[in-house]
Design a protein around this motif. Structure first.
Motif, short mmCIF file in Angstrom:
data_model
loop_
_atom_site.label_atom_id
_atom_site.label_comp_id
_atom_site.label_asym_id
_atom_site.label_seq_id
_atom_site.Cartn_x
_atom_site.Cartn_y
_atom_site.Cartn_z
N SER A 1 0.82 -1.22 0.00
CA SER A 1 0.00 0.00 0.00
C SER A 1 0.86 1.27 0.00
CB SER A 1 -0.95 0.00 1.19
OG SER A 1 -0.22 -0.04 2.40
N ASP A 2 2.11 1.17 0.43
CA ASP A 2 2.98 2.34 0.46
C ASP A 2 3.86 2.46 -0.80
OD1 ASP A 2 4.59 0.15 0.99
OD2 ASP A 2 5.67 1.10 2.64
N LEU A 3 3.52 1.68 -1.81
CA LEU A 3 4.27 1.70 -3.07
C LEU A 3 4.15 3.08 -3.71
CD1 LEU A 3 5.75 -0.39 -4.96
CD2 LEU A 3 3.61 -0.44 -6.22
N VAL A 4 5.26 3.65 -4.12
CA VAL A 4 5.27 4.96 -4.77
C VAL A 4 5.55 4.80 -6.26
CG1 VAL A 4 6.43 7.20 -4.88
CG2 VAL A 4 5.95 6.15 -2.67
N SER A 5 6.55 4.00 -6.59
CA SER A 5 6.95 3.81 -7.97
C SER A 5 7.50 2.40 -8.10
CB SER A 5 8.02 4.84 -8.33
OG SER A 5 8.52 4.61 -9.61
N GLU A 6 7.13 1.72 -9.17
CA GLU A 6 7.55 0.33 -9.33
C GLU A 6 7.67 0.01 -10.81
OE1 GLU A 6 8.55 -3.53 -8.04
OE2 GLU A 6 8.23 -1.76 -6.83
N PRO A 7 8.77 -0.64 -11.21
CA PRO A 7 8.84 -1.09 -12.60
C PRO A 7 7.83 -2.22 -12.83
CG PRO A 7 10.86 -1.67 -11.41
CD PRO A 7 9.98 -0.93 -10.46
#
Length: 119
Positions: free
Chosen positions: A39-45
């Protein structure tokens, strides 16, 4: 206009936020790791090969079966088909093989700029 922008800016990565991109990263996390994206993901490939796996499923499964995919939400079950077609078009048009998903969108960027000016 897209072709002109591609030639002018020579992008190397497709960055997407919200909507279909959030669902695609959720589908990817469930497939690769067996759980939802943090839920705290900001940016992900988003691995492009994983995008194409999702694309093939989404284009071939009927709506009822798309809804059974871990990470799929009912709100996206219909429009994600159009979304993956458009994403595929942009990847091919730009010659890109990298996708990044941002949990922040234009509205957050505008809000950040407004708040920055008030500080």
């Amino acid at each position: 206009p897209l072709t002109n922008a591609i030639h002018q800016y020579a992008p190397t990565e497709l960055i997407g936020s919200a909507g279909s991109f959030e669902t695609l990263i959720d589908l990817s996390f469930w497939r690769r790791f067996g759980h939802a994206a943090p839920s705290d993901l900001v940016s992900e490939p988003l691995p492009v090969d994983d995008f194409y796996r999702s694309r093939e499923l989404l284009l071939t499964l009927p709506r009822a079966e798309r809804l059974t995919l871990p990470g799929m939400i009912e709100l996206r079950a219909d429009m994600i088909v159009v979304g993956v077609c458009l994403i595929d078009f942009v990847l091919k048009k730009c010659g890109l093989d990298q996708i990044r998903v941002s949990t922040y969108a234009l509205k957050e960027g505008v809000l950040a700029k407004i708040l920055e000016k008030k500080s």
